[in-house]
Write an enzyme that holds these catalytic residues in place. Structure first.
Site, PDB file in Angstrom:
ATOM      1  N   SER A 115      -2.209-122.365   8.453  1.00 52.89           N
ATOM      2  CA  SER A 115      -2.784-123.284   9.426  1.00 52.89           C
ATOM      3  C   SER A 115      -2.552-122.639  10.635  1.00 52.89           C
ATOM      4  CB  SER A 115      -2.410-124.625   9.702  1.00 52.89           C
ATOM      5  OG  SER A 115      -2.969-125.152  10.766  1.00 52.89           O
ATOM      6  N   TYR A 139       3.778-131.115  11.249  1.00 60.04           N
ATOM      7  CA  TYR A 139       2.998-130.836  10.268  1.00 60.04           C
ATOM      8  C   TYR A 139       2.885-129.138  10.430  1.00 60.04           C
ATOM      9  CZ  TYR A 139      -1.478-128.871   8.841  1.00 60.04           C
ATOM     10  OH  TYR A 139      -2.596-127.971   7.984  1.00 60.04           O
ATOM     11  N   LYS A 143       4.206-125.873   7.718  1.00 54.38           N
ATOM     12  CA  LYS A 143       3.245-124.896   7.270  1.00 54.38           C
ATOM     13  C   LYS A 143       4.213-123.492   7.810  1.00 54.38           C
ATOM     14  CE  LYS A 143      -0.181-126.857   5.772  1.00 54.38           C
ATOM     15  NZ  LYS A 143      -0.829-126.663   4.253  1.00 54.38           N
TER      16      LYS A 143
END
Ligand code: UDP
Length: 325
Positions: A115, A139, A143
């Site tokens: 991402s 989050y 990643k």
């Protein structure tokens, strides 16, 4: 055969459709926590969680898997701030379990769903792959950690991997078979279209005082079908042994939140009520990809180049999903 984890999700299901169109054999794995069973277009489906090591083992025993495309992950930035534990378990531990099963069964190719959240607030735009990585949420950190784990596994165990860093995935399958479906919905375009359909009273703009031309945030919206295509190209490049560790996937063109709302009004022919609200914590003012590397090395060229086209497919899907199309 290709194992697609998270195959019932938004980007996973579109990628399976693209793989099947190219004649690949696919088995999908999903715990159906957010994915939808009816979105899985391949015949072989396993309902399992990446935290269940036995179930994972069995998948690798039961199917002749050569490569993995790994989407399965928790993806809500806000939720990751409130409850980081489920993010570190699901995303990081889940990936470790997957890699461990891959190693046991001699599977050495993985395309990983990363991402733009790995970059954090950009120092300059557009963002190239070697831009500093300072994710702003658990989050985004998961990643980045998973990318780093893959790099270590590549060095130590000869694992071949590619990380695809998505900017803002948007739009839906133009044939209307599958589409974007999050519950609850947090993404801008479906929220604006739900307001156009009368399912919401209004759209709230999160922040109008950013240092951008119209004061609202800027994002690089990329069609989910173009993302799906990039996975197929990345897998092929990986198999040739010539892939880079990471590719940005975006159009290279940014659009502000206000521009998105205006585009939705044009495409739907409806007026969309707007309320100006405060900033949403953690939002970078602008995120725009430099997709040169994917263009050059993968030969990837987005087919849905304009925001109008992206919104038009999202609108067709929205009408169909709510029985109005
Ligand atoms: N946004 C907004 N109102 C909404 C949802 C999103 O103003 O109801 C803004 C959000 O602040 C961000 C942009 O739209 O600047 C894109 O948000 P989204 O959640 O779709 O994707 P993100 O960029 O967070 O991955």
């Amino acid at each position: 055969m290709i194992l697609v984890t998270g195959g019932a999700g938004y980007i996973g299901s579109h990628t399976i459709k693209a793989l099947l169109a190219r004649g690949y054999r696919v088995v999908a794995l999903d715990n159906l926590s957010t994915g939808r069973r009816e979105f899985v277009l391949c015949e072989d489906f396993v309902e399992a969680d990446l935290l269940d090591r036995h179930a994972l083992e069995k998948v690798f025993r039961d199917y002749p898997i050569r490569s993995v495309i790994h989407f399965a992950a928790k993806t809500a930035v806000g939720e990751s701030v409130e409850n980081p534990e489920i993010y570190y378990y699901n995303n990081v531990v889940g990936t470790l379990n997957l890699l461990s099963a891959m190693r046991t069964h001699g599977v050495k190719e993985i395309v990983f769903s990363s991402s733009a959240a790995v970059y954090g607030d950009p120092e300059s735009l557009p963002i190239p792959e070697d831009h500093p990585k300072r994710p702003k949420s658990p989050y985004g950190r998961t990643k980045l950690m998973m990318e780093e784990i893959l790099a270590d596994y590549a060095r130590a165990y000869g694992m071949g991997y590619v990380a695809l860093r998505y900017f803002n995935a948007a739009g839906s399958d133009p044939e209307g078979v599958i589409g974007e479906w999050h519950d609850p919905e947090t993404h801008l375009i479906p929220i604006v279209l739900e307001a156009a359909l009368g399912l919401r009273d209004h759209v709230e703009i999160f922040g109008t005082d950013y240092n951008t031309p119209d004061g609202t945030c800027i994002r690089d919206f990329i069609h989910v079908v173009d993302l799906a295509e990039a996975h197929v190209l990345a897998l092929e490049r990986l198999r040739e042994g010539a892939a880079s560790p990471a590719y940005n996937l975006g159009t290279g063109v940014g659009h502000s939140v206000r521009e998105v709302i205006e585009t939705c009004e044009r495409v739907t022919g409806r007026e969309i009520p707007v309320v100006e609200g405060p900033r949403r914590p953690g939002d970078p003012p602008a995120l725009v990809a430099d997709p040169t590397r994917a263009r050059r090395e993968l030969g990837w060229e987005p087919c849905f180049a304009s925001l109008e086209e992206i919104v038009a497919t999202a609108w067709r899907w929205m009408l169909r999903r709510h029985g109005r199309g």
